[in-house]
Write a protein that holds these residues in place. Structure first.
Motif, mmCIF file in Angstrom:
data_model
loop_
_atom_site.group_PDB
_atom_site.id
_atom_site.type_symbol
_atom_site.label_atom_id
_atom_site.label_comp_id
_atom_site.label_asym_id
_atom_site.label_seq_id
_atom_site.Cartn_x
_atom_site.Cartn_y
_atom_site.Cartn_z
ATOM 1 N N LEU A 53 0.830 -1.194 0.000
ATOM 2 C CA LEU A 53 0.000 0.000 0.000
ATOM 3 C C LEU A 53 0.870 1.251 0.000
ATOM 4 C CD1 LEU A 53 -2.924 1.043 0.146
ATOM 5 C CD2 LEU A 53 -2.732 0.986 2.644
ATOM 6 N N TRP A 54 0.635 2.133 -0.975
ATOM 7 C CA TRP A 54 1.410 3.360 -1.168
ATOM 8 C C TRP A 54 2.912 3.081 -1.232
ATOM 9 C CZ3 TRP A 54 -2.264 6.210 -2.721
ATOM 10 C CH2 TRP A 54 -3.504 6.237 -2.074
ATOM 11 N N GLY A 55 3.264 1.885 -1.728
ATOM 12 C CA GLY A 55 4.666 1.526 -1.906
ATOM 13 C C GLY A 55 5.376 1.126 -0.619
ATOM 14 N N LYS A 56 4.627 0.982 0.478
ATOM 15 C CA LYS A 56 5.218 0.665 1.772
ATOM 16 C C LYS A 56 5.033 -0.823 2.102
ATOM 17 C CE LYS A 56 6.109 5.052 2.588
ATOM 18 N NZ LYS A 56 7.491 5.587 2.674
ATOM 19 N N PRO A 57 5.883 -1.388 2.973
ATOM 20 C CA PRO A 57 5.710 -2.789 3.388
ATOM 21 C C PRO A 57 4.324 -3.006 3.985
ATOM 22 C CG PRO A 57 7.857 -1.972 4.083
ATOM 23 C CD PRO A 57 7.092 -0.786 3.571
ATOM 24 N N THR A 58 3.648 -4.031 3.509
ATOM 25 C CA THR A 58 2.242 -4.228 3.879
ATOM 26 C C THR A 58 1.957 -5.688 4.195
ATOM 27 O OG1 THR A 58 1.581 -2.379 2.454
ATOM 28 C CG2 THR A 58 -0.145 -3.937 3.105
ATOM 29 N N LEU A 59 1.267 -5.901 5.310
ATOM 30 C CA LEU A 59 0.810 -7.233 5.692
ATOM 31 C C LEU A 59 -0.663 -7.362 5.345
ATOM 32 C CD1 LEU A 59 1.128 -9.944 7.303
ATOM 33 C CD2 LEU A 59 0.361 -8.660 9.316
ATOM 34 N N ILE A 60 -1.009 -8.434 4.634
ATOM 35 C CA ILE A 60 -2.409 -8.687 4.287
ATOM 36 C C ILE A 60 -2.802 -10.081 4.765
ATOM 37 C CG2 ILE A 60 -4.138 -8.782 2.452
ATOM 38 C CD1 ILE A 60 -2.316 -7.082 0.728
ATOM 39 N N ASN A 61 -3.798 -10.145 5.631
ATOM 40 C CA ASN A 61 -4.421 -11.406 6.036
ATOM 41 C C ASN A 61 -5.933 -11.225 5.994
ATOM 42 O OD1 ASN A 61 -1.778 -11.907 8.338
ATOM 43 N ND2 ASN A 61 -2.260 -13.307 6.678
ATOM 44 N N ASN A 62 -6.651 -12.333 6.035
ATOM 45 C CA ASN A 62 -8.112 -12.198 5.985
ATOM 46 C C ASN A 62 -8.714 -12.213 7.395
ATOM 47 O OD1 ASN A 62 -8.180 -14.983 6.688
ATOM 48 N ND2 ASN A 62 -10.018 -15.271 5.462
ATOM 49 N N VAL A 63 -10.013 -12.042 7.471
ATOM 50 C CA VAL A 63 -10.740 -11.935 8.733
ATOM 51 C C VAL A 63 -10.455 -13.116 9.655
ATOM 52 C CG1 VAL A 63 -13.075 -12.031 9.738
ATOM 53 C CG2 VAL A 63 -12.596 -10.496 7.822
ATOM 54 N N GLU A 64 -10.603 -14.308 9.120
ATOM 55 C CA GLU A 64 -10.453 -15.518 9.933
ATOM 56 C C GLU A 64 -9.046 -15.656 10.493
ATOM 57 O OE1 GLU A 64 -11.069 -20.336 9.457
ATOM 58 O OE2 GLU A 64 -12.051 -18.996 8.035
ATOM 59 N N THR A 65 -8.053 -15.280 9.710
ATOM 60 C CA THR A 65 -6.660 -15.360 10.176
ATOM 61 C C THR A 65 -6.455 -14.462 11.389
ATOM 62 O OG1 THR A 65 -5.992 -15.701 7.868
ATOM 63 C CG2 THR A 65 -4.248 -15.221 9.455
ATOM 64 N N TYR A 66 -6.899 -13.208 11.291
ATOM 65 C CA TYR A 66 -6.736 -12.279 12.417
ATOM 66 C C TYR A 66 -7.538 -12.729 13.637
ATOM 67 C CZ TYR A 66 -4.429 -8.871 9.350
ATOM 68 O OH TYR A 66 -3.554 -8.237 8.495
ATOM 69 N N ALA A 67 -8.711 -13.346 13.409
ATOM 70 C CA ALA A 67 -9.556 -13.769 14.527
ATOM 71 C C ALA A 67 -8.915 -14.878 15.358
ATOM 72 C CB ALA A 67 -10.917 -14.212 14.013
ATOM 73 N N ASN A 68 -7.934 -15.574 14.789
ATOM 74 C CA ASN A 68 -7.207 -16.615 15.523
ATOM 75 C C ASN A 68 -6.139 -16.058 16.461
ATOM 76 O OD1 ASN A 68 -7.876 -19.489 14.848
ATOM 77 N ND2 ASN A 68 -7.602 -18.764 12.753
ATOM 78 N N ILE A 69 -5.645 -14.856 16.161
ATOM 79 C CA ILE A 69 -4.416 -14.363 16.784
ATOM 80 C C ILE A 69 -4.529 -14.201 18.291
ATOM 81 C CG2 ILE A 69 -2.770 -12.452 16.853
ATOM 82 C CD1 ILE A 69 -2.575 -14.285 14.354
ATOM 83 N N HIS A 70 -5.616 -13.578 18.779
ATOM 84 C CA HIS A 70 -5.674 -13.334 20.227
ATOM 85 C C HIS A 70 -5.720 -14.644 21.013
ATOM 86 C CE1 HIS A 70 -9.969 -13.934 19.547
ATOM 87 N NE2 HIS A 70 -10.192 -13.939 20.848
#
Length: 551
Positions: free
Chosen positions: A329-346
């Protein structure tokens, strides 16, 4: 807000939760709301007051409980009793029977119309018994519009732990140890992706949540955002801390109005509590999140097309490298994951990567949320350990084929996936096993088909979808999908020859190997899998045409 104030808030939220002996949840996910569950909630609240039960019983809305074709649903906690197909008229009977007569109303219990003996404790029903809920653990058990409910279930404790007890490197190591793979479809190891973005040094990095769920028959991401938006928000915050980002973007499908509304509410509440913004919990970590609305382009599920769309450009993919981890995004380092992936993290941060890695299979850890749809008795949202057999999902959880029909196939992975026939019903549902049969996990759509389903028409339907959704940037996808669709239509119309079938197979390989992005590269999958497992249906149509020509 500092750490001590967070702990005070959590304690207060838990005390409030325990203040009433019973809590009645009315499902207010999209499916149940279409059956006027909001009016049902209002009627329930009035009945509780009328029967003078307000000191012991509280009514609240919740997200999806999973049983999408049985709604509107009402759940009573802590009894775990679920009543189905409730109306403003029958809710009075439910409350009176359960709390006054002390006798659950069996005629309205979950699956009372199909089970000889419906279960008072819904968790004992086969639909739930074979599930293992991590992502959906609190969906249906909390009010998604009230941060207090999330805090009462240890919400933001993982964020606190990450910020004050772990370094970014340790957070990434824990995610790597969990063996969590991206749930958006590709299954790339999440920890490795985080580590890659972390290693790039830049003055600005971004965290993107891909909620542009476009597969036909898929509604997993929508339901999680509707039912527990704070779990996704917390996952994005932890990801931002881990990779050194200060800005997050949630890219949500425009049709998901309720999901957008509830995620906006979650952001507002988190900001009010000091859990989002500057110096979160008194730390040096600052992070903010904005929402961008997708316009419904399936191709924007591809990372570079999604980034282009967020930037205000036409959503078309670009060649890689550079990958978004380096220049997103805007040429900057960017992490992309989907909803389910983030919902596992906590849950991973709270319970440890080892705990998560012990669920599932050696190569596919954890659980997977699926949208079970099609010619199945009990459709809805389910969550099972990786490696659960397709037979268990279809017949034990889903109850088998509607009207006791005969199973024919299950489409997994949406337009990018394939069809799995009856002889492979015992396949383990994980990344590698599905791929060996010419299908994929995808984002989690499972469409079940009975013996009446025309597999050639299924292939034509998905090819038409891919043809319509092609961005048109590369010739193999733009022209190839249309040519394949026209040939499939010709076969469906009983006008094709054997040369047409040979040409179709050649085109499928060409499009698969030469398309620019995953849309074109996977578009031939439904065709190839139906040819692999149901070739006789193609050949019978061609034979019928040949016989007509002779006559």
């Amino acid at each position: 807000m500092n750490r001590q104030e967070l702990n005070t808030l959590i304690t207060s939220a838990k005390e409030k939760k325990q203040a009433k002996k019973y809590k009645m949840f009315v499902c207010c996910g999209t499916s149940c709301m279409a059956s006027e569950s909001e009016l049902l909630l209002k009627a329930l609240q009035e009945v509780i007051i009328e029967m003078q039960l307000q000191d012991t019983v509280e009514a609240s809305l919740s997200g999806c409980m999973g049983l999408c074709n049985q709604g509107p649903l009402v759940k009573i906690s802590p009894d775990n009793t679920i009543y189905q197909k409730i109306t403003c008229e029958t809710i009075r009977e439910v409350v009176h029977g359960h709390f006054i007569d002390k006798e659950p109303l069996r005629k309205l219990l979950l699956f009372a119309d199909t089970r000889p003996e419906p279960f008072i404790n819904a968790e004992e029903d086969p639909f739930f018994k074979k599930q293992h809920k991590i992502i959906l653990k609190d969906c249906g058990n909390i009010n998604p519009e009230d941060i207090q409910d999330y805090l009462a279930h240890d919400g933001y404790v993982a964020l606190d732990k990450a910020l004050f007890m772990m370094s970014p490197e340790e957070v990434i190591a824990e995610v790597k140890h969990s063996r969590l793979r991206g749930r958006g479809g590709a299954g790339y190891p999440t920890g490795m992706k985080w580590e890659t973005v972390y290693k790039y040094v830049n003055d600005q990095k971004y965290v993107i949540c891909n909620a542009d769920e476009g597969d036909p028959g898929a509604f997993m991401n929508r339901s999680v955002l509707e039912g527990n938006p704070h779990s996704v928000l917390e996952g994005m915050l932890i990801a931002g801390y881990a990779i050194g980002a200060s800005q997050g973007v949630a890219y949500i499908r425009g049709e998901y109005r309720l999901a957008i509304k509830r995620f906006e509410t979650a952001i507002k509440q988190a900001k009010q509590k000091g859990l989002l913004g500057q110096n979160i919990l008194g730390s040096n970590f600052s992070f903010d999140i904005t929402i961008r609305i997708g316009a419904g382009a399936f191709v924007c599920g591809e990372e570079t097309a999604l980034i282009a769309s967020i930037e205000g450009r036409r959503g078309t993919p670009r060649p890689r490298p550079p990958f978004p981890a380096e220049a997103g995004l805007w040429g900057k380092p960017t992490l992309i994951n989907n909803v389910e992936t983030y919902a596992n993290i906590h849950q991973i941060i709270l319970n440890g990567g080892e705990w998560f890695s012990e669920i599932g299979t050696a190569k596919s850890a954890g659980t997977k949320v699926f949208a079970l749809a099609g010619k199945i008795k009990y459709s809805g949202l389910i969550e099972v350990p990786m490696g659960t057999s397709l037979r268990e999902i279809v017949f034990d959880i889903g109850g088998g084929i509607q009207h006791d029909g005969e199973y024919k196939a299950t489409q997994t992975g949406g337009p990018s996936g394939g069809c799995i026939p009856a002889e492979h019903l015992d396949v383990k549902v994980d990344y590698e096993s599905l791929m060996s049969l010419g299908s994929i996990m995808g984002s989690g759509g499972l469409v079940v088909m009975d013996k009446e389903t025309d597999m050639v028409d299924v292939a034509r339907f998905f090819m038409e979808f891919c043809m319509d959704e092609s961005c048109g940037k590369c010739v193999p996808c733009r022209v190839g999908t249309r040519m394949m669709h026209d040939l499939l239509q010709k076969i469906c119309d009983n006008k094709a020859t054997r040369n047409d079938l040979e040409r179709l197979e050649e085109l499928a390989v060409y499009v698969k190997e030469t398309s620019l992005c995953g849309l074109g590269g996977s578009a031939p999958n439904p065709l190839l899998s139906t040819l692999r497992h149901f070739r006789q249906e193609y050949e019978s149509r061609i034979k019928e045409h040949e016989l007509n020509e002779v006559s």
